[in-house]
Design a protein around this motif. Structure first.
Motif, PDB file in Angstrom:
ATOM      1  N   ARG A 130      15.365 -11.438  74.682  1.00 26.08           N
ATOM      2  CA  ARG A 130      14.931 -10.090  74.275  1.00 26.08           C
ATOM      3  C   ARG A 130      16.020  -9.058  74.543  1.00 26.08           C
ATOM      4  NH1 ARG A 130       8.974 -10.187  74.103  1.00 26.08           N
ATOM      5  NH2 ARG A 130       8.813  -7.923  73.984  1.00 26.08           N
ATOM      6  N   LEU A 131      16.805  -9.292  75.575  1.00 27.74           N
ATOM      7  CA  LEU A 131      17.880  -8.348  75.905  1.00 27.74           C
ATOM      8  C   LEU A 131      19.034  -8.483  74.923  1.00 27.74           C
ATOM      9  CD1 LEU A 131      18.038  -8.616  79.801  1.00 27.74           C
ATOM     10  CD2 LEU A 131      16.733  -7.003  78.411  1.00 27.74           C
ATOM     11  N   LYS A 132      19.288  -9.696  74.495  1.00 26.30           N
ATOM     12  CA  LYS A 132      20.387  -9.917  73.547  1.00 26.30           C
ATOM     13  C   LYS A 132      20.093  -9.167  72.245  1.00 26.30           C
ATOM     14  CE  LYS A 132      22.899 -13.516  71.139  1.00 26.30           C
ATOM     15  NZ  LYS A 132      24.156 -13.932  71.712  1.00 26.30           N
ATOM     16  N   GLU A 133      18.836  -9.289  71.771  1.00 19.47           N
ATOM     17  CA  GLU A 133      18.459  -8.624  70.513  1.00 19.47           C
ATOM     18  C   GLU A 133      18.645  -7.114  70.608  1.00 19.47           C
ATOM     19  OE1 GLU A 133      14.319  -9.641  70.193  1.00 19.47           O
ATOM     20  OE2 GLU A 133      14.814 -11.787  70.258  1.00 19.47           O
ATOM     21  N   ARG A 134      18.502  -6.564  71.833  1.00 13.41           N
ATOM     22  CA  ARG A 134      18.533  -5.111  72.002  1.00 13.41           C
ATOM     23  C   ARG A 134      19.783  -4.632  72.754  1.00 13.41           C
ATOM     24  NH1 ARG A 134      13.748  -7.201  71.848  1.00 13.41           N
ATOM     25  NH2 ARG A 134      11.865  -6.079  71.232  1.00 13.41           N
ATOM     26  N   SER A 135      20.817  -5.419  72.731  1.00 13.21           N
ATOM     27  CA  SER A 135      21.990  -5.182  73.572  1.00 13.21           C
ATOM     28  C   SER A 135      22.554  -3.747  73.558  1.00 13.21           C
ATOM     29  CB  SER A 135      23.057  -6.181  73.129  1.00 13.21           C
ATOM     30  OG  SER A 135      24.270  -5.823  73.624  1.00 13.21           O
ATOM     31  N   ALA A 136      22.511  -3.095  72.381  1.00 11.46           N
ATOM     32  CA  ALA A 136      23.108  -1.764  72.288  1.00 11.46           C
ATOM     33  C   ALA A 136      22.092  -0.653  72.567  1.00 11.46           C
ATOM     34  CB  ALA A 136      23.698  -1.574  70.888  1.00 11.46           C
ATOM     35  N   GLN A 137      20.853  -1.031  72.772  1.00 10.70           N
ATOM     36  CA  GLN A 137      19.780  -0.045  72.951  1.00 10.70           C
ATOM     37  C   GLN A 137      19.843   0.576  74.357  1.00 10.70           C
ATOM     38  OE1 GLN A 137      16.231  -1.742  71.203  1.00 10.70           O
ATOM     39  NE2 GLN A 137      14.944  -0.528  72.575  1.00 10.70           N
ATOM     40  N   MET A 138      19.474   1.872  74.465  1.00 10.09           N
ATOM     41  CA  MET A 138      19.428   2.535  75.771  1.00 10.09           C
ATOM     42  C   MET A 138      18.335   1.883  76.619  1.00 10.09           C
ATOM     43  SD  MET A 138      21.577   4.961  76.085  1.00 10.09           S
ATOM     44  CE  MET A 138      22.857   4.765  74.872  1.00 10.09           C
ATOM     45  N   ALA A 139      18.646   1.643  77.877  1.00 11.68           N
ATOM     46  CA  ALA A 139      17.686   0.954  78.745  1.00 11.68           C
ATOM     47  C   ALA A 139      16.379   1.739  78.879  1.00 11.68           C
ATOM     48  CB  ALA A 139      18.304   0.725  80.117  1.00 11.68           C
ATOM     49  N   GLY A 140      16.478   3.074  78.818  1.00 17.03           N
ATOM     50  CA  GLY A 140      15.287   3.907  78.978  1.00 17.03           C
ATOM     51  C   GLY A 140      14.272   3.736  77.860  1.00 17.03           C
ATOM     52  N   THR A 141      14.699   3.165  76.734  1.00 18.49           N
ATOM     53  CA  THR A 141      13.771   2.999  75.609  1.00 18.49           C
ATOM     54  C   THR A 141      13.066   1.630  75.656  1.00 18.49           C
ATOM     55  OG1 THR A 141      15.432   2.007  74.155  1.00 18.49           O
ATOM     56  CG2 THR A 141      15.279   4.413  74.128  1.00 18.49           C
ATOM     57  N   LEU A 142      13.398   0.814  76.642  1.00 22.89           N
ATOM     58  CA  LEU A 142      12.775  -0.518  76.724  1.00 22.89           C
ATOM     59  C   LEU A 142      11.386  -0.429  77.347  1.00 22.89           C
ATOM     60  CD1 LEU A 142      15.789  -2.539  78.209  1.00 22.89           C
ATOM     61  CD2 LEU A 142      15.050  -2.456  75.819  1.00 22.89           C
ATOM     62  N   SER A 143      10.569  -1.445  77.077  1.00 25.20           N
ATOM     63  CA  SER A 143       9.248  -1.516  77.718  1.00 25.20           C
ATOM     64  C   SER A 143       9.445  -1.860  79.198  1.00 25.20           C
ATOM     65  CB  SER A 143       8.406  -2.598  77.053  1.00 25.20           C
ATOM     66  OG  SER A 143       8.890  -3.872  77.431  1.00 25.20           O
ATOM     67  N   GLY A 144       8.366  -1.703  79.964  1.00 20.54           N
ATOM     68  CA  GLY A 144       8.438  -2.000  81.403  1.00 20.54           C
ATOM     69  C   GLY A 144       8.900  -3.419  81.673  1.00 20.54           C
ATOM     70  N   GLY A 145       8.379  -4.362  80.900  1.00 16.97           N
ATOM     71  CA  GLY A 145       8.737  -5.765  81.103  1.00 16.97           C
ATOM     72  C   GLY A 145      10.196  -6.024  80.755  1.00 16.97           C
ATOM     73  N   GLU A 146      10.645  -5.374  79.683  1.00 14.28           N
ATOM     74  CA  GLU A 146      12.058  -5.549  79.292  1.00 14.28           C
ATOM     75  C   GLU A 146      12.981  -4.925  80.345  1.00 14.28           C
ATOM     76  OE1 GLU A 146      11.017  -5.470  74.518  1.00 14.28           O
ATOM     77  OE2 GLU A 146      11.710  -3.648  75.506  1.00 14.28           O
ATOM     78  N   GLN A 147      12.556  -3.787  80.911  1.00 13.41           N
ATOM     79  CA  GLN A 147      13.368  -3.172  81.974  1.00 13.41           C
ATOM     80  C   GLN A 147      13.424  -4.082  83.200  1.00 13.41           C
ATOM     81  OE1 GLN A 147      12.848   0.971  82.912  1.00 13.41           O
ATOM     82  NE2 GLN A 147      12.590   1.541  80.780  1.00 13.41           N
ATOM     83  N   GLN A 148      12.308  -4.742  83.485  1.00 13.52           N
ATOM     84  CA  GLN A 148      12.299  -5.690  84.608  1.00 13.52           C
ATOM     85  C   GLN A 148      13.286  -6.821  84.349  1.00 13.52           C
ATOM     86  OE1 GLN A 148      10.552  -5.578  87.647  1.00 13.52           O
ATOM     87  NE2 GLN A 148      11.937  -7.273  88.055  1.00 13.52           N
ATOM     88  N   MET A 149      13.286  -7.320  83.104  1.00 15.55           N
ATOM     89  CA  MET A 149      14.217  -8.396  82.761  1.00 15.55           C
ATOM     90  C   MET A 149      15.654  -7.909  82.889  1.00 15.55           C
ATOM     91  SD  MET A 149      12.531 -10.468  79.683  1.00 15.55           S
ATOM     92  CE  MET A 149      10.843 -11.044  79.762  1.00 15.55           C
ATOM     93  N   LEU A 150      15.890  -6.682  82.425  1.00 15.24           N
ATOM     94  CA  LEU A 150      17.245  -6.134  82.519  1.00 15.24           C
ATOM     95  C   LEU A 150      17.667  -5.991  83.982  1.00 15.24           C
ATOM     96  CD1 LEU A 150      19.793  -4.947  81.315  1.00 15.24           C
ATOM     97  CD2 LEU A 150      18.628  -2.742  81.100  1.00 15.24           C
ATOM     98  N   ALA A 151      16.752  -5.505  84.821  1.00 15.08           N
ATOM     99  CA  ALA A 151      17.088  -5.339  86.242  1.00 15.08           C
ATOM    100  C   ALA A 151      17.449  -6.691  86.855  1.00 15.08           C
ATOM    101  CB  ALA A 151      15.913  -4.709  86.985  1.00 15.08           C
ATOM    102  N   MET A 152      16.730  -7.730  86.462  1.00 12.93           N
ATOM    103  CA  MET A 152      17.038  -9.060  86.992  1.00 12.93           C
ATOM    104  C   MET A 152      18.375  -9.559  86.462  1.00 12.93           C
ATOM    105  SD  MET A 152      13.247 -10.734  86.915  1.00 12.93           S
ATOM    106  CE  MET A 152      13.832 -12.377  87.037  1.00 12.93           C
ATOM    107  N   ALA A 153      18.584  -9.395  85.158  1.00  8.29           N
ATOM    108  CA  ALA A 153      19.851  -9.855  84.563  1.00  8.29           C
ATOM    109  C   ALA A 153      21.023  -9.090  85.178  1.00  8.29           C
ATOM    110  CB  ALA A 153      19.819  -9.669  83.051  1.00  8.29           C
ATOM    111  N   ARG A 154      20.830  -7.794  85.410  1.00  5.35           N
ATOM    112  CA  ARG A 154      21.913  -7.001  86.009  1.00  5.35           C
ATOM    113  C   ARG A 154      22.249  -7.526  87.404  1.00  5.35           C
ATOM    114  NH1 ARG A 154      20.846  -0.796  87.065  1.00  5.35           N
ATOM    115  NH2 ARG A 154      19.675  -1.757  88.749  1.00  5.35           N
TER     116      ARG A 154
END
Ligand code: ATP
Length: 242
Positions: A130-154
């Motif tokens: 899901r992060l790959k598909e949205r790679s250029a998107q601002m993190a603030g526009t992601l859903s809560g679950g996607e932000q959680q995934m991003l925080a883990m990936a980071r």
């Protein structure tokens, strides 16, 4: 999995002013393990994680915390990351005005191997499509679950040997909670040692090798996760079964 101890917490006590939030807990995390710390709201789980990372200003912290055989005290967060310890806090804390890709680069701030960083971004995109598909998107526009995934990936971009996760399923829709747990299992399967604090005891124990139950600042039970899932006390208090 080896028997090598990565993290050892011995007789940890934490007080916020007059409130004794953690009252002498002992726990151990071995290399390659996925360990979960479960318990009700206010049991002292987050305080325990913060004591490990040394992010409890103005608190009295006693006891002994050892990471990789050496005491963990007074280290700057930069030094913790360099020593292979990464934490994803409750509430995630992604950089909302940066893209997903930029957030991941920030996660690699202690590294300077450009090619390795690019390879790792691709590797974690494989685990977090899901992060790959949205790679250029601002993190603030992601859903809560996607932000959680991003925080883990980071956090994973720093090459951690021990990943501390504080309530990753908090506030997420059930479908997203399932996905987050899939990802946690997959990260664990890559050999990364994980200490997972969770209120969703069922999913946490299903994913973990071993578990600890905290109640009012104390560890009241510990053992193999699959054994704990069958324990009548756990079933009644944490799995909502009669
Ligand atoms: P939660 O699921 O709510 O995060 P928890 O098990 O992680 O629960 P902690 O957040 O560690 O529990 O809280 C343990 C105890 O310490 C609670 O009684 C809480 O009210 C208290 N506490 C936590 N943070 C503070 C603080 N900054 N100042 C004073 N008391 C605090």
């Amino acid at each position: 999995m080896t028997n090598r101890t990565v993290l050892k917490v011995d007789d940890l006590r934490v007080a916020y002013g007059g409130i004794q939030a953690v009252k002498g807990i002992t726990l151990e995390v071995r290399e390659g393990e996925l360990i979960t710390l479960i318990g009700a709201n206010g049991a002292g789980k987050t305080t325990t994680l913060k004591a490990i990372t040394g992010t409890l200003p103005n608190c009295r912290v006693d006891g002994h915390i050892e990471y990789d055989g050496k005491p963990l005290k007074g280290l700057h967060s930069f030094e913790l990351v360099q020593r292979g310890l990464a934490m994803v806090p409750e509430g995630r804390g992604v950089f909302t005005r940066m893209s997903i890709h930029e957030n991941l680069l920030m996660g690699a701030y202690t590294r300077n191997d450009k090619a390795g960083i690019a390879d790792d971004i691709e590797k974690w995109f494989g685990v977090f499509p899901r992060l790959k598909e949205r790679s250029a998107q601002m993190a603030g526009t992601l859903s809560g679950g996607e932000q959680q995934m991003l925080a883990m990936a980071r956090a994973l971009m720093s090459h951690p040997r021990l990943l501390l996760l504080d309530e990753p399923s908090m506030g997420l829709a059930p479908i997203m909670v399932e996905k987050i747990f899939e990802v946690i299992r997959s990260v664990s399967a890559q050999g990364i040692t994980i200490l997972l604090v969770e209120q969703n005891a069922r999913l946490a124990l299903q994913a973990a090798h071993r578990g600890y139950v905290m109640e009012s600042g104390l560890v009241t039970m510990s053992g193999e996760a699959h054994t704990m899932l069958d324990d009548p006390r756990v079933r009644q208090a944490y799995l909502g079964e009669g």
